[in-house]
Enzyme design. Structure first.
Site, PDB file in Angstrom:
ATOM      1  N   ASP A   1       2.817  -4.737   1.476  1.00 16.14           N
ATOM      2  CA  ASP A   1       2.332  -2.899   2.274  1.00 16.14           C
ATOM      3  C   ASP A   1       3.335  -2.414   0.570  1.00 16.14           C
ATOM      4  O   ASP A   1       4.542  -2.627   0.273  1.00 16.14           O
ATOM      5  CB  ASP A   1       3.448  -3.035   3.063  1.00 16.14           C
ATOM      6  CG  ASP A   1       2.355  -2.156   3.724  1.00 16.14           C
ATOM      7  OD1 ASP A   1       1.396  -1.153   2.985  1.00 16.14           O
ATOM      8  OD2 ASP A   1       2.880  -1.875   4.870  1.00 16.14           O
TER       9      ASP A   1
ATOM     10  N   ARG B   1       3.324   3.919  -1.393  1.00 20.50           N
ATOM     11  CA  ARG B   1       4.414   4.760  -1.098  1.00 20.50           C
ATOM     12  C   ARG B   1       5.207   4.868  -1.996  1.00 20.50           C
ATOM     13  O   ARG B   1       6.267   5.333  -3.036  1.00 20.50           O
ATOM     14  CB  ARG B   1       6.057   4.031  -0.356  1.00 20.50           C
ATOM     15  CG  ARG B   1       5.843   5.306   0.961  1.00 20.50           C
ATOM     16  CD  ARG B   1       7.159   4.542   1.988  1.00 20.50           C
ATOM     17  NE  ARG B   1       5.617   3.827   2.405  1.00 20.50           N
ATOM     18  CZ  ARG B   1       6.513   2.885   3.789  1.00 20.50           C
ATOM     19  NH1 ARG B   1       7.716   2.583   3.719  1.00 20.50           N
ATOM     20  NH2 ARG B   1       5.669   2.245   4.165  1.00 20.50           N
ATOM     21  N   TRP B   2       4.933   3.359  -3.404  1.00 18.50           N
ATOM     22  CA  TRP B   2       6.153   4.137  -4.152  1.00 18.50           C
ATOM     23  C   TRP B   2       5.460   4.583  -5.412  1.00 18.50           C
ATOM     24  O   TRP B   2       5.822   4.818  -6.389  1.00 18.50           O
ATOM     25  CB  TRP B   2       5.434   1.835  -4.655  1.00 18.50           C
ATOM     26  CG  TRP B   2       6.265   2.024  -6.324  1.00 18.50           C
ATOM     27  CD1 TRP B   2       7.494   0.915  -6.856  1.00 18.50           C
ATOM     28  CD2 TRP B   2       5.750   1.755  -7.071  1.00 18.50           C
ATOM     29  NE1 TRP B   2       7.499   0.982  -7.720  1.00 18.50           N
ATOM     30  CE2 TRP B   2       6.611   1.761  -8.609  1.00 18.50           C
ATOM     31  CE3 TRP B   2       4.250   2.613  -8.231  1.00 18.50           C
ATOM     32  CZ2 TRP B   2       6.353   1.231 -10.194  1.00 18.50           C
ATOM     33  CZ3 TRP B   2       4.127   3.139  -9.521  1.00 18.50           C
ATOM     34  CH2 TRP B   2       5.184   2.453 -10.727  1.00 18.50           C
TER      35      TRP B   2
ATOM     36  N   HIS C   1      -1.821   0.531  -6.497  1.00 16.09           N
ATOM     37  CA  HIS C   1      -2.337  -0.847  -6.443  1.00 16.09           C
ATOM     38  C   HIS C   1      -1.903  -1.235  -7.651  1.00 16.09           C
ATOM     39  O   HIS C   1      -2.205  -2.724  -7.665  1.00 16.09           O
ATOM     40  CB  HIS C   1      -3.077  -0.375  -6.378  1.00 16.09           C
ATOM     41  CG  HIS C   1      -3.756   0.460  -4.373  1.00 16.09           C
ATOM     42  ND1 HIS C   1      -2.983   0.528  -3.408  1.00 16.09           N
ATOM     43  CD2 HIS C   1      -4.360   1.356  -4.852  1.00 16.09           C
ATOM     44  CE1 HIS C   1      -3.277   1.154  -2.864  1.00 16.09           C
ATOM     45  NE2 HIS C   1      -3.934   1.809  -3.210  1.00 16.09           N
TER      46      HIS C   1
ATOM     47  N   SER D   1      -7.470  -4.524   4.077  1.00 17.52           N
ATOM     48  CA  SER D   1      -8.208  -4.610   5.793  1.00 17.52           C
ATOM     49  C   SER D   1      -9.371  -4.467   5.461  1.00 17.52           C
ATOM     50  O   SER D   1     -10.524  -3.074   5.518  1.00 17.52           O
ATOM     51  CB  SER D   1      -7.252  -4.165   6.482  1.00 17.52           C
ATOM     52  OG  SER D   1      -7.226  -2.778   6.525  1.00 17.52           O
TER      53      SER D   1
ATOM     54  N   TRP E   1     -11.273   0.578   4.481  1.00 24.10           N
ATOM     55  CA  TRP E   1     -12.616   1.017   4.577  1.00 24.10           C
ATOM     56  C   TRP E   1     -12.470   3.273   4.667  1.00 24.10           C
ATOM     57  O   TRP E   1     -13.050   4.003   3.853  1.00 24.10           O
ATOM     58  CB  TRP E   1     -13.835   0.997   5.116  1.00 24.10           C
ATOM     59  CG  TRP E   1     -14.269  -0.325   4.437  1.00 24.10           C
ATOM     60  CD1 TRP E   1     -14.015  -2.189   5.466  1.00 24.10           C
ATOM     61  CD2 TRP E   1     -15.275  -0.825   3.379  1.00 24.10           C
ATOM     62  NE1 TRP E   1     -14.127  -2.513   5.252  1.00 24.10           N
ATOM     63  CE2 TRP E   1     -14.829  -2.302   2.852  1.00 24.10           C
ATOM     64  CE3 TRP E   1     -15.178  -0.470   2.254  1.00 24.10           C
ATOM     65  CZ2 TRP E   1     -15.424  -3.349   2.208  1.00 24.10           C
ATOM     66  CZ3 TRP E   1     -15.498  -0.720   1.120  1.00 24.10           C
ATOM     67  CH2 TRP E   1     -15.531  -2.278   1.118  1.00 24.10           C
TER      68      TRP E   1
ATOM     69  N   LEU F   1      -1.131 -25.214  -6.084  1.00 25.40           N
ATOM     70  CA  LEU F   1      -1.182 -24.344  -5.063  1.00 25.40           C
ATOM     71  C   LEU F   1      -2.594 -23.503  -4.678  1.00 25.40           C
ATOM     72  O   LEU F   1      -3.750 -22.794  -6.027  1.00 25.40           O
ATOM     73  CB  LEU F   1      -0.861 -23.144  -6.257  1.00 25.40           C
ATOM     74  CG  LEU F   1      -0.709 -21.077  -5.156  1.00 25.40           C
ATOM     75  CD1 LEU F   1       0.521 -21.922  -3.919  1.00 25.40           C
ATOM     76  CD2 LEU F   1      -0.088 -20.238  -6.201  1.00 25.40           C
TER      77      LEU F   1
ATOM     78  N   ARG G   1       5.989  -9.372   5.283  1.00 21.17           N
ATOM     79  CA  ARG G   1       5.601  -7.456   4.891  1.00 21.17           C
ATOM     80  C   ARG G   1       6.999  -7.178   4.379  1.00 21.17           C
ATOM     81  O   ARG G   1       7.710  -6.611   4.680  1.00 21.17           O
ATOM     82  CB  ARG G   1       5.331  -7.172   6.171  1.00 21.17           C
ATOM     83  CG  ARG G   1       4.811  -6.353   6.320  1.00 21.17           C
ATOM     84  CD  ARG G   1       3.905  -5.652   8.012  1.00 21.17           C
ATOM     85  NE  ARG G   1       2.886  -4.485   6.861  1.00 21.17           N
ATOM     86  CZ  ARG G   1       3.015  -3.606   7.565  1.00 21.17           C
ATOM     87  NH1 ARG G   1       2.158  -4.052   8.712  1.00 21.17           N
ATOM     88  NH2 ARG G   1       1.838  -2.194   7.584  1.00 21.17           N
TER      89      ARG G   1
END
Ligand SMILES: Cc1cc(N2CCCCCC2)n2ncc(-c3ccc(F)cc3)c2n1
Length: 258
Positions: A38, A42-43, A55, A83, A87, A149, A206
């Site tokens: 998250d 804002r960044w 993004h 999520s 959309w 991984l 988070r």
């Protein structure tokens, strides 16, 4: 323990990072780490940049955290990338987000193959654009033989829908005599979810200071340690992941698995 190491500030230096990794690997490493990534919008806003810049910067952090998680011996890294609620965002932003899997894989898939990482995805594939799904399926196919991984992307994922769909499948199997009331329990119900046959997260991280789950793995997080940080995802770095794991290890020492 780690704070006795060289100052965190120069962890960018690979030899210092290697030392820290060795120290943290002396204690229990969480097998499954899940991250709600998250703070990207804002960044960007803090820098007077468009949201998509956040993004894109966040995508670079995905690569860094994947490399570090693999070096630490984490078995599974689940990243909440999109999520079912996303959309609702502006079409231009959604269209950009739906191109990120191709950009990430187009750039880093050879590295993922080289580093023995296996790519997986959980979510509602049918609603994804075909170009997005094709890129992901190509990567899953290219890495399916890897046993390092597991990099699991939650894409078009929503936990409540996952649970309701699981109940519907239980009802369907019940009507067909495949499962009885006596056979239904927490373990058997878990096999009706997208995370079938995979271990629940040991640690949830988070970023960006939000303290909520946002419809993420609500069933699977029942016994998971949570670590919240104000750091925005594009600013999240190796120090932050190591700090989260150290906090997890301290809690394990103090409280054990109870
Ligand atoms: C939708 C979306 C958004 C997305 N962001 C970058 C990270 C911050 C969170 C939101 C934006 N990233 N980052 C990597 C992927 C991805 C997904 C599947 C895959 F197989 C390979 C890479 C991704 N997908």
């Amino acid at each position: 323990m780690l704070d006795k190491m060289k100052p965190w500030k120069n962890t960018k230096n690979s030899s210092v990072l290697r030392d820290k990794i060795e120290v943290i690997k002396e204690q229990t490493i969480p097998a499954h780490v899940a991250i709600i990534m998250d703070g990207n919008g804002r960044w960007a806003k803090k820098r007077a940049l468009p949201r998509i810049a956040g993004h894109h910067e966040g995508m670079k952090v995905v690569r860094k955290m994947t490399k570090l998680a693999n070096q630490l011996g984490i078995k599974r890294l689940t990243l909440y990338a999109f999520s079912t609620e996303n959309w609702k965002r502006p079409k231009t932003e959604v269209d950009y987000l739906m191109k990120l899997p191709e950009e990430f894989l187009g750039t880093f898939l050879p590295e993922l193959v080289e580093e023995n990482v296996r790519v997986e995805m959980m979510g509602y594939k049918e609603s994804l654009p075909s170009h997005t799904l094709k890129a992901i399926e190509r990567a899953m196919n290219a890495t399916k033989g890897n046993d390092g991984l597991v990099l699991n992307f939650a894409l078009n994922y929503g936990s409540r829908a996952e649970i309701v769909d699981g109940v519907k499948r239980v009802l369907d199997d019940y009507k067909r005599g495949i499962i009885s009331e006596e056979m239904l329990n927490e373990d058997s119900f878990s096999t009706y979810l997208m995370t079938k046959n995979t271990p629940d997260p040991d640690l949830l991280i988070r970023t960006s200071g939000e303290i909520r789950l946002s419809n993420f793995m609500l069933w699977q997080l029942a016994y998971t340690e949570f670590w919240f940080t104000d750091v925005l995802w594009p600013d999240f770095n190796e120090d932050h992941l190591l700090e989260a794991i150290e906090v997890y290890q301290n809690r394990q020492r103090r409280f054990g698995g109870v």
